[in-house]
Structure formats: C-alpha cells, structure tokens
Design a protein around this motif. Structure first.
Motif, mmCIF file in Angstrom:
data_model
loop_
_atom_site.group_PDB
_atom_site.id
_atom_site.type_symbol
_atom_site.label_atom_id
_atom_site.label_comp_id
_atom_site.label_asym_id
_atom_site.label_seq_id
_atom_site.Cartn_x
_atom_site.Cartn_y
_atom_site.Cartn_z
ATOM 1 N N ALA A 115 0.833 -1.202 0.000
ATOM 2 C CA ALA A 115 0.000 0.000 0.000
ATOM 3 C C ALA A 115 0.868 1.252 0.000
ATOM 4 C CB ALA A 115 -0.923 -0.008 1.209
ATOM 5 N N SER A 116 2.068 1.146 0.582
ATOM 6 C CA SER A 116 2.986 2.285 0.616
ATOM 7 C C SER A 116 3.525 2.567 -0.785
ATOM 8 C CB SER A 116 4.137 2.004 1.579
ATOM 9 O OG SER A 116 3.652 1.806 2.895
ATOM 10 N N ARG A 117 3.892 3.815 -1.018
ATOM 11 C CA ARG A 117 4.343 4.239 -2.342
ATOM 12 C C ARG A 117 5.526 5.203 -2.230
ATOM 13 N NH1 ARG A 117 1.349 0.757 -3.651
ATOM 14 N NH2 ARG A 117 -0.330 0.760 -5.203
ATOM 15 N N ILE A 118 6.244 5.327 -3.352
ATOM 16 C CA ILE A 118 7.238 6.391 -3.519
ATOM 17 C C ILE A 118 6.767 7.266 -4.671
ATOM 18 C CG2 ILE A 118 9.592 6.940 -4.260
ATOM 19 C CD1 ILE A 118 10.551 4.460 -2.805
ATOM 20 N N LEU A 119 6.749 8.578 -4.445
ATOM 21 C CA LEU A 119 6.381 9.538 -5.473
ATOM 22 C C LEU A 119 7.624 10.281 -5.953
ATOM 23 C CD1 LEU A 119 3.139 11.186 -3.998
ATOM 24 C CD2 LEU A 119 3.332 9.138 -5.430
ATOM 25 N N VAL A 120 7.742 10.481 -7.258
ATOM 26 C CA VAL A 120 8.818 11.288 -7.836
ATOM 27 C C VAL A 120 8.187 12.357 -8.702
ATOM 28 C CG1 VAL A 120 10.503 9.403 -7.760
ATOM 29 C CG2 VAL A 120 9.094 9.710 -9.806
ATOM 30 N N GLU A 121 8.971 13.365 -9.055
ATOM 31 C CA GLU A 121 8.384 14.524 -9.732
ATOM 32 C C GLU A 121 7.905 14.245 -11.145
ATOM 33 O OE1 GLU A 121 9.593 18.497 -9.463
ATOM 34 O OE2 GLU A 121 10.864 18.187 -7.717
ATOM 35 N N GLY A 122 8.686 13.480 -11.918
ATOM 36 C CA GLY A 122 8.316 13.309 -13.314
ATOM 37 C C GLY A 122 8.831 12.023 -13.918
ATOM 38 N N ARG A 123 8.633 11.902 -15.224
ATOM 39 C CA ARG A 123 8.971 10.665 -15.939
ATOM 40 C C ARG A 123 10.465 10.357 -15.879
ATOM 41 N NH1 ARG A 123 6.426 7.565 -19.317
ATOM 42 N NH2 ARG A 123 4.661 9.009 -19.418
ATOM 43 N N HIS A 124 11.299 11.375 -16.039
ATOM 44 C CA HIS A 124 12.739 11.114 -16.053
ATOM 45 C C HIS A 124 13.224 10.603 -14.696
ATOM 46 C CE1 HIS A 124 13.237 14.110 -19.636
ATOM 47 N NE2 HIS A 124 12.476 13.076 -19.917
ATOM 48 N N ASP A 125 12.672 11.174 -13.622
ATOM 49 C CA ASP A 125 13.004 10.686 -12.281
ATOM 50 C C ASP A 125 12.604 9.216 -12.150
ATOM 51 O OD1 ASP A 125 13.219 13.561 -10.533
ATOM 52 O OD2 ASP A 125 11.899 13.583 -12.271
ATOM 53 N N ALA A 126 11.388 8.893 -12.596
ATOM 54 C CA ALA A 126 10.876 7.531 -12.481
ATOM 55 C C ALA A 126 11.729 6.559 -13.296
ATOM 56 C CB ALA A 126 9.426 7.476 -12.938
ATOM 57 N N GLU A 127 12.134 6.966 -14.480
ATOM 58 C CA GLU A 127 12.927 6.068 -15.333
ATOM 59 C C GLU A 127 14.311 5.821 -14.748
ATOM 60 O OE1 GLU A 127 10.845 7.104 -19.652
ATOM 61 O OE2 GLU A 127 12.705 8.120 -19.080
ATOM 62 N N LEU A 128 14.901 6.842 -14.138
ATOM 63 C CA LEU A 128 16.216 6.662 -13.529
ATOM 64 C C LEU A 128 16.121 5.761 -12.296
ATOM 65 C CD1 LEU A 128 19.206 7.357 -13.603
ATOM 66 C CD2 LEU A 128 18.716 9.386 -12.219
ATOM 67 N N VAL A 129 15.107 5.980 -11.470
ATOM 68 C CA VAL A 129 14.913 5.127 -10.291
ATOM 69 C C VAL A 129 14.660 3.687 -10.718
ATOM 70 C CG1 VAL A 129 13.371 4.646 -8.352
ATOM 71 C CG2 VAL A 129 14.136 6.991 -8.783
ATOM 72 N N GLU A 130 13.861 3.493 -11.743
ATOM 73 C CA GLU A 130 13.578 2.144 -12.233
ATOM 74 C C GLU A 130 14.839 1.459 -12.749
ATOM 75 O OE1 GLU A 130 12.457 -1.389 -13.921
ATOM 76 O OE2 GLU A 130 11.388 -0.209 -12.422
ATOM 77 N N LYS A 131 15.680 2.191 -13.463
ATOM 78 C CA LYS A 131 16.870 1.568 -14.040
ATOM 79 C C LYS A 131 17.829 1.083 -12.959
ATOM 80 C CE LYS A 131 20.332 1.855 -17.584
ATOM 81 N NZ LYS A 131 20.737 2.485 -18.854
ATOM 82 N N VAL A 132 17.998 1.851 -11.890
ATOM 83 C CA VAL A 132 18.986 1.496 -10.874
ATOM 84 C C VAL A 132 18.371 0.688 -9.728
ATOM 85 C CG1 VAL A 132 20.650 2.430 -9.214
ATOM 86 C CG2 VAL A 132 20.399 3.497 -11.474
ATOM 87 N N TRP A 133 17.150 1.017 -9.315
ATOM 88 C CA TRP A 133 16.556 0.351 -8.156
ATOM 89 C C TRP A 133 15.395 -0.569 -8.521
ATOM 90 C CZ3 TRP A 133 18.373 5.385 -7.860
ATOM 91 C CH2 TRP A 133 19.348 5.627 -6.880
ATOM 92 N N GLY A 134 15.100 -0.715 -9.798
ATOM 93 C CA GLY A 134 13.914 -1.475 -10.201
ATOM 94 C C GLY A 134 13.857 -2.884 -9.636
ATOM 95 N N ASP A 135 14.968 -3.622 -9.699
ATOM 96 C CA ASP A 135 14.975 -4.994 -9.186
ATOM 97 C C ASP A 135 14.665 -5.025 -7.698
ATOM 98 O OD1 ASP A 135 15.577 -5.993 -11.667
ATOM 99 O OD2 ASP A 135 17.740 -6.090 -11.315
ATOM 100 N N ASP A 136 15.280 -4.114 -6.941
ATOM 101 C CA ASP A 136 15.054 -4.057 -5.497
ATOM 102 C C ASP A 136 13.590 -3.718 -5.185
ATOM 103 O OD1 ASP A 136 17.774 -4.323 -5.593
ATOM 104 O OD2 ASP A 136 18.213 -2.297 -4.908
ATOM 105 N N LEU A 137 13.035 -2.767 -5.923
ATOM 106 C CA LEU A 137 11.672 -2.327 -5.653
ATOM 107 C C LEU A 137 10.658 -3.436 -5.932
ATOM 108 C CD1 LEU A 137 11.884 1.279 -7.132
ATOM 109 C CD2 LEU A 137 11.880 0.624 -4.717
ATOM 110 N N ARG A 138 10.900 -4.237 -6.963
ATOM 111 C CA ARG A 138 9.984 -5.338 -7.267
ATOM 112 C C ARG A 138 10.032 -6.413 -6.168
ATOM 113 N NH1 ARG A 138 10.838 -3.365 -12.302
ATOM 114 N NH2 ARG A 138 12.943 -4.186 -12.528
ATOM 115 N N VAL A 139 11.243 -6.692 -5.676
ATOM 116 C CA VAL A 139 11.371 -7.659 -4.590
ATOM 117 C C VAL A 139 10.616 -7.164 -3.349
ATOM 118 C CG1 VAL A 139 13.001 -8.694 -2.952
ATOM 119 C CG2 VAL A 139 13.523 -8.686 -5.386
#
Length: 282
Positions: A115-139
């Motif tokens: 239910a908890s979430r992380i909010l970022v300002e825009g698409r570029h922020d989200a894409e950078l977070v996904e590229k580096v932390w995506g595996d961790d966030l899915r786990v």
C-alpha cells in the motif's frame, strides 16, 4: 655505400605499414550509440530484428529518425571499429550477483505491491529510479508513481491518505534552502510521510558528468531552458520536446549502475526505500 634497408633485415620481423585496427565484437544492446562507417549515420540502437532472412539493427538518430543496417562489421564506437552482433539471449549470461543499485541479487518472484508508495516529480526521475533500483523495488513490492511536479504536493499527500501500513515517500528535485520547493515541502508534515530531495536543478544532474565526457555539468545562463541548454552543450538536437526526450534517453543509456550516479541522489532514494518498507506489512 649500400643504402639502409628501411624494411629491416628480416621482412617478416615487422610490418612497416600500420594495419587497420581489428574490429571487436559488440552486442547491439538497446541504447548503444554507434556510427555506420559508410554513411556516417550516428544513432542509438533501438532493436535487432530479422528482415529478409538476415539480422538487421535499427538505429535512431538525435532527431528521432530511424534507419536499418545489416548486423556485422562497418560500425564505429568512440573511434574504434566494431562488429555488431545480436544481443545474447537471457539464458546465456551468468545471473548477476548484484543489482544495479549494488544490492545482493535475490532470485524470487516480484512481491505483491505494498500500500505504501514512492512519489517522484516526473517521468525522467521515475525512469532513472527504475533503471537502478527497479529490481530491489519489485522484490520489496514498492511502486513508484509520478507527481508531474510538486506544486500540489500537499493535495497529493491528502489524496493518498497516509497512515499505518500506508507510508508515502517523496523525492523532490532542487530541494535547497530558500527554494520554491523547500517552501512547498515545509507545508507537508505527517508521521507516515517522508519527503527528501536532492540539490540538483534536474535529475539529469544526478548522472555523473564523466559519463558524458565532462568534468562537471555546464552552467546554463538564466533565461535559457536548462534541458535545451544542456543538449546544445552536448551538440545534440534540442529544438523540440521530442529532442529533449531523445536526449534523456541517450543520457539514461550511459547509466550502468549506482556508481554512475551522484551520492546526493543515491542516499535519498535508499532512505525512501527503507522508510516505505519499514511499514509493518508482512
């Protein structure tokens, strides 16, 4: 007098004529920027596909135009000849022991979203977070959502309705004393909300400038769009929003893992992940 033998006494000992460098094999991974020697076309790899019974690579230039070339020799990367080959299949490389964020890789199915979430300002922020932390966030089952700016941050927090087991972490650009962002963030106070930020004008600056061949990010004069100015400094197309989007894709393509990012961003994202995963959910 016998003139000196400019080839030496043993013609097999050395070659007086320098040979062209040998092409090295290079998988055509998406985002890789190459130049076709014959045409001078420079572009990023979009995909590799089969066409007419042969493998081809599709390259996209800085203006968003695409062109198809046969895989094989005849390409340059950073002034060195390469022979493009199809990327290796997912089963061939050894499984990484670390994720792009530097965490120990865990072989497990993605967790059901918290239910908890992380909010970022825009698409570029989200894409950078996904590229580096995506595996961790899915786990961890953490979903990252976009705010489209922080002007209405207080309303976004109210709409989210944070509480026990429903934490909210927010990443803000250019969060420095006296900034507009700092005044907006000061209005948000909640025990189940954590707002942190980095000092950069834009998340682009969180990429180490050395990845783009710079010692430091250039200063863009006031009155000039920062992103357009950066792309102009790089010598890339910058007239339209499509140019900006393509430019970011190329910058993002230079990021391999957390070592290509500035510590001021790394620490803040790790802080948010820790906060939203310490919410008492099983």
């Amino acid at each position: 007098m016998t003139p000196p033998d400019r080839y030496g006494s043993d013609v097999l000992a050395r070659d007086p004529h320098p040979r062209r460098p040998t092409s090295r094999e290079q998988p055509a991974e998406p985002g890789l920027v190459v130049e076709d020697v014959d045409t001078g076309w420079v572009g990023a790899v979009v995909r590799v596909e089969k066409s007419g019974g042969m493998h081809v690579v599709v390259l996209e230039d800085a203006r968003g135009r695409t062109r198809t070339f046969p895989l094989g020799p005849g390409f340059w990367i950073d002034g060195e000849p390469v022979r493009l080959v199809a990327p290796r299949g997912p089963a061939q490389p050894a499984a990484p022991t670390r994720t792009a964020s530097g965490s120990l890789a865990v072989r497990t199915a993605a967790r059901t979203a918290r239910a908890s979430r992380i909010l970022v300002e825009g698409r570029h922020d989200a894409e950078l977070v996904e590229k580096v932390w995506g595996d961790d966030l899915r786990v961890e089952g953490v979903v990252v959502e976009m705010l489209d700016g922080v002007d209405d941050l207080a309303a976004a927090v109210r709409d989210f309705r944070p509480g026990p087991g429903r934490r909210l972490g927010v990443l803000v650009d250019h969060l420095v004393p006296g900034s507009k962002e700092s005044r907006i963030v000061a209005q948000v106070r909640h025990p189940h909300v954590l707002v942190v930020g980095h000092p950069f004008v834009d998340v682009w600056q969180a990429v180490r400038p050395q990845r783009l061949g710079w010692e430091r990010w250039p200063v863009i004069p006031r009155g000039t769009s920062w992103k357009h100015g950066i792309l102009a400094e790089l010598g890339w197309a910058h007239a339209t929003q499509a140019d900006v989007a393509h430019g970011w894709k190329r910058i993002l393509g230079t990021v391999r893992d957390y070592t290509d990012l500035e510590p001021a961003l790394l620490g803040r994202v790790e802080e948010l992940v820790d906060f939203v995963t310490a919410d008492g959910e099983p």
